[in-house]
Enzyme design. Sequence first.
Site, PDB file in Angstrom:
ATOM      1  N   LYS A  22     -19.926 -18.303  29.693  1.00  0.00           N
ATOM      2  CA  LYS A  22     -20.216 -17.162  29.488  1.00  0.00           C
ATOM      3  C   LYS A  22     -20.850 -16.279  30.607  1.00  0.00           C
ATOM      4  O   LYS A  22     -20.511 -15.398  31.412  1.00  0.00           O
ATOM      5  CB  LYS A  22     -20.431 -16.680  28.135  1.00  0.00           C
ATOM      6  CG  LYS A  22     -20.830 -15.172  27.982  1.00  0.00           C
ATOM      7  CD  LYS A  22     -21.473 -14.841  26.987  1.00  0.00           C
ATOM      8  CE  LYS A  22     -22.976 -14.987  26.642  1.00  0.00           C
ATOM      9  NZ  LYS A  22     -23.704 -14.023  27.212  1.00  0.00           N
ATOM     10  N   ASN A  23     -22.142 -16.996  30.897  1.00  0.00           N
ATOM     11  CA  ASN A  23     -22.969 -16.408  31.677  1.00  0.00           C
ATOM     12  C   ASN A  23     -22.540 -16.541  33.350  1.00  0.00           C
ATOM     13  O   ASN A  23     -22.972 -15.946  34.125  1.00  0.00           O
ATOM     14  CB  ASN A  23     -24.450 -16.816  31.578  1.00  0.00           C
ATOM     15  CG  ASN A  23     -24.875 -16.235  30.247  1.00  0.00           C
ATOM     16  OD1 ASN A  23     -24.386 -15.500  29.625  1.00  0.00           O
ATOM     17  ND2 ASN A  23     -26.055 -17.010  29.838  1.00  0.00           N
ATOM     18  N   CYS A 116     -33.319  -4.189  24.432  1.00  0.00           N
ATOM     19  CA  CYS A 116     -32.667  -5.025  23.193  1.00  0.00           C
ATOM     20  C   CYS A 116     -33.249  -5.690  22.369  1.00  0.00           C
ATOM     21  O   CYS A 116     -34.445  -5.639  22.660  1.00  0.00           O
ATOM     22  CB  CYS A 116     -31.489  -5.802  23.953  1.00  0.00           C
ATOM     23  SG  CYS A 116     -32.283  -7.070  24.688  1.00  0.00           S
ATOM     24  N   ARG A 121     -36.411  -5.711  28.596  1.00  0.00           N
ATOM     25  CA  ARG A 121     -35.518  -5.923  29.840  1.00  0.00           C
ATOM     26  C   ARG A 121     -35.140  -4.825  30.722  1.00  0.00           C
ATOM     27  O   ARG A 121     -34.199  -4.308  30.720  1.00  0.00           O
ATOM     28  CB  ARG A 121     -34.034  -6.229  28.976  1.00  0.00           C
ATOM     29  CG  ARG A 121     -34.490  -7.632  28.243  1.00  0.00           C
ATOM     30  CD  ARG A 121     -33.247  -8.067  27.341  1.00  0.00           C
ATOM     31  NE  ARG A 121     -32.287  -8.978  28.460  1.00  0.00           N
ATOM     32  CZ  ARG A 121     -31.449  -9.904  28.023  1.00  0.00           C
ATOM     33  NH1 ARG A 121     -30.968  -9.543  26.832  1.00  0.00           N
ATOM     34  NH2 ARG A 121     -30.593 -10.615  28.640  1.00  0.00           N
ATOM     35  N   ASP A 306     -32.541 -19.676  26.478  1.00  0.00           N
ATOM     36  CA  ASP A 306     -31.179 -19.559  25.656  1.00  0.00           C
ATOM     37  C   ASP A 306     -31.249 -20.873  24.792  1.00  0.00           C
ATOM     38  O   ASP A 306     -30.136 -20.836  23.848  1.00  0.00           O
ATOM     39  CB  ASP A 306     -29.823 -19.371  26.548  1.00  0.00           C
ATOM     40  CG  ASP A 306     -29.892 -18.193  27.167  1.00  0.00           C
ATOM     41  OD1 ASP A 306     -30.471 -17.040  26.484  1.00  0.00           O
ATOM     42  OD2 ASP A 306     -28.861 -17.985  27.890  1.00  0.00           O
ATOM     43  N   ARG A 398     -19.984 -13.421  20.199  1.00  0.00           N
ATOM     44  CA  ARG A 398     -20.212 -13.192  21.666  1.00  0.00           C
ATOM     45  C   ARG A 398     -20.268 -14.161  22.512  1.00  0.00           C
ATOM     46  O   ARG A 398     -20.209 -13.962  23.664  1.00  0.00           O
ATOM     47  CB  ARG A 398     -21.443 -12.054  21.688  1.00  0.00           C
ATOM     48  CG  ARG A 398     -21.475 -10.694  21.257  1.00  0.00           C
ATOM     49  CD  ARG A 398     -22.718  -9.848  21.375  1.00  0.00           C
ATOM     50  NE  ARG A 398     -22.851  -9.653  22.704  1.00  0.00           N
ATOM     51  CZ  ARG A 398     -24.377  -9.453  23.230  1.00  0.00           C
ATOM     52  NH1 ARG A 398     -25.198  -9.521  22.325  1.00  0.00           N
ATOM     53  NH2 ARG A 398     -24.323  -9.403  24.825  1.00  0.00           N
TER      54      ARG A 398
HETATM   55  C1  UD1 Z   1     -32.100 -13.877  31.053  1.00  0.00           C
HETATM   56  C2  UD1 Z   1     -32.567 -15.275  31.245  1.00  0.00           C
HETATM   57  C3  UD1 Z   1     -31.091 -16.027  31.470  1.00  0.00           C
HETATM   58  C4  UD1 Z   1     -30.501 -15.880  30.261  1.00  0.00           C
HETATM   59  C5  UD1 Z   1     -30.232 -14.301  29.821  1.00  0.00           C
HETATM   60  C6  UD1 Z   1     -29.682 -14.074  28.398  1.00  0.00           C
HETATM   61  C7  UD1 Z   1     -34.042 -16.367  32.800  1.00  0.00           C
HETATM   62  C8  UD1 Z   1     -34.998 -16.130  33.961  1.00  0.00           C
HETATM   63  N1  UD1 Z   1     -33.188 -15.515  32.357  1.00  0.00           N
HETATM   64  O1  UD1 Z   1     -31.208 -13.328  32.134  1.00  0.00           O
HETATM   65  O2  UD1 Z   1     -31.397 -17.515  31.602  1.00  0.00           O
HETATM   66  O3  UD1 Z   1     -29.209 -16.428  29.989  1.00  0.00           O
HETATM   67  O4  UD1 Z   1     -31.498 -13.700  29.733  1.00  0.00           O
HETATM   68  O5  UD1 Z   1     -30.387 -14.603  27.181  1.00  0.00           O
HETATM   69  O6  UD1 Z   1     -34.116 -17.207  32.094  1.00  0.00           O
HETATM   70  N2  UD1 Z   1     -36.982  -8.246  34.199  1.00  0.00           N
HETATM   71  C9  UD1 Z   1     -37.801  -7.042  34.422  1.00  0.00           C
HETATM   72  N3  UD1 Z   1     -37.150  -6.221  35.313  1.00  0.00           N
HETATM   73  C10 UD1 Z   1     -35.859  -6.295  35.936  1.00  0.00           C
HETATM   74  C11 UD1 Z   1     -35.104  -7.430  35.365  1.00  0.00           C
HETATM   75  C12 UD1 Z   1     -35.648  -8.403  34.426  1.00  0.00           C
HETATM   76  O7  UD1 Z   1     -38.811  -6.788  34.336  1.00  0.00           O
HETATM   77  O8  UD1 Z   1     -35.157  -5.501  36.676  1.00  0.00           O
HETATM   78  C13 UD1 Z   1     -37.752  -9.051  33.309  1.00  0.00           C
HETATM   79  C14 UD1 Z   1     -36.968  -9.356  31.687  1.00  0.00           C
HETATM   80  O9  UD1 Z   1     -37.395  -8.596  30.983  1.00  0.00           O
HETATM   81  C15 UD1 Z   1     -37.328 -10.799  31.639  1.00  0.00           C
HETATM   82  C16 UD1 Z   1     -37.492 -11.539  32.857  1.00  0.00           C
HETATM   83  O10 UD1 Z   1     -37.627 -10.417  33.853  1.00  0.00           O
HETATM   84  O11 UD1 Z   1     -38.516 -10.808  31.114  1.00  0.00           O
HETATM   85  C17 UD1 Z   1     -35.898 -12.323  33.279  1.00  0.00           C
HETATM   86  O12 UD1 Z   1     -34.800 -11.507  32.996  1.00  0.00           O
HETATM   87  P1  UD1 Z   1     -33.404 -11.637  33.803  1.00  0.00           P
HETATM   88  O13 UD1 Z   1     -33.477 -12.948  34.276  1.00  0.00           O
HETATM   89  O14 UD1 Z   1     -33.216 -10.574  34.683  1.00  0.00           O
HETATM   90  O15 UD1 Z   1     -32.739 -11.488  32.584  1.00  0.00           O
HETATM   91  P2  UD1 Z   1     -31.080 -11.928  32.310  1.00  0.00           P
HETATM   92  O16 UD1 Z   1     -30.288 -11.733  33.765  1.00  0.00           O
HETATM   93  O17 UD1 Z   1     -30.559 -11.227  31.250  1.00  0.00           O
END
Ligand code: UD1
Length: 418
Positions: A22-23, A116, A121, A306, A398
């Site tokens: 999915k990702n 969320c 995030r 995850d 999902r």
């Molecule tokens: C994250 C997980 C990914 C997982 C997905 C769904 C990591 C590094 N990322 O990806 O493995 O599949 O969730 O559960 O393990 N952040 C900020 N500012 C930003 C973007 C991110 O502060 O602009 C922070 C987020 O709040 C979080 C961290 O950085 O604490 C990692 O976030 P990110 O990797 O961007 O999240 P996803 O891409 O959703």
Amino acid sequence: MQTVVIKGPSTLKGQIKISGSKNASLPIIISTLLAKDQCLIHNVPNLRDTRFLISILRDLGCDLDFQKNTLFIRSSAITKKSADYEYVRQMRASIVILGPAISRYKKFKIALPGGCSIGTRGIDLHLNALKLMGVKISIKNGYVIAERKKNNLNSIDHKFPKISVGATQNILMAASLANGKSTLKNCAIEPEVIDLINFLNKCGALIKVKNRTITVRGVEELKLQDYKVIPDRIEAGSYILATMATKGRLKLNNFNPKDLALPLKVYKEMGLKIKKLSNSSYEIYCKKLKSIKKISTKEFPGYPTDLQAQLIATQLKSGLNSKVVENIFENRFIHIPELRRFGANLSIKGKTVTIDKTSDLLGAEVMATDIRASFSLIIAAMMSKGKTVINRIYHLDRGYEDFDLKLKKCGVNIIRKK
Ligand code: UD1
């Protein structure tokens, strides 16, 4: 709202074909916004999230047809330059549309994704890098409005202050059509990021990865090519943990253990046995489950966030002061109160959950809260005596293709109720 009813205890026995990731599918599908013409993406899981992304792209004016895990995409030009609140609020990953969209079009707006259930995030890492690339960003009425004056985005030499999967994907897509060579440091290098890069390179992008540094040489245009998405390592890890928790035996097909190297090392220490049958087929079983001492989630190649909830569930009957630390999200323990309904002995202190074993787990009525946390409830239900009702299973839909059918085929007494 649909529910599933599981009558436990059950042992997972049989075979399961792991679906496409999915990702990896979501950003690959989004990246087709960078190019004209058409392609087929194979091994796309038929999930609520992929169908949802298809409806977002259709709303933007792309032509898509999804049948039997193959997605036909014609993405010549989008007619609408806005990804609306109604869509974005339901799927945070849609923020990754902004990078490719603003690199192809001079103006694009997208609803703010908001927080969320698993954490705040933010999207600052995405927006700050786009600003450096020459994008003017303003936030108005709950929307991010992105505009650029020049014909192309600037290339950048940029170090992300924090490792982010989404921001890495967003910015490397934007850099693919930028002027000159971008150097992105401190990038996420999850297999799903690499799969996106492999797809883009097949389409003519010039992207290289060395450790956590990604260099992107901007090209004038990309030409879409057919592609097969990698297997879902998180789905595979979830079924492996379910097999271990129930002392079962499973043949996993379409599975790539390389993408799950560190978790498999941990699971082997816990008692998992794994036998290679062919390049993509493995037999797994676990006769005796041992307790873990301490596992901390970390960016790839570390232990994935995850697979945190499912690991906790697996330890409910064997944990001995076992600790699981969540380092990626500040609020990803919403499954803990739900797991306690089964009689689990769990305590939370800051980022750490401590698991002490309970001899008897009893079925309960529980609520799915996010995609991966929901699977921990399935594992707990399979370990428990009696009937469990899981509400709000749209979270499972999902992320886990045909999860009820796959489990049923492996001997689990599970019924989906509409
Ligand atoms: C994250 C997980 C990914 C997982 C997905 C769904 C990591 C590094 N990322 O990806 O493995 O599949 O969730 O559960 O393990 N952040 C900020 N500012 C930003 C973007 C991110 O502060 O602009 C922070 C987020 O709040 C979080 C961290 O950085 O604490 C990692 O976030 P990110 O990797 O961007 O999240 P996803 O891409 O959703």
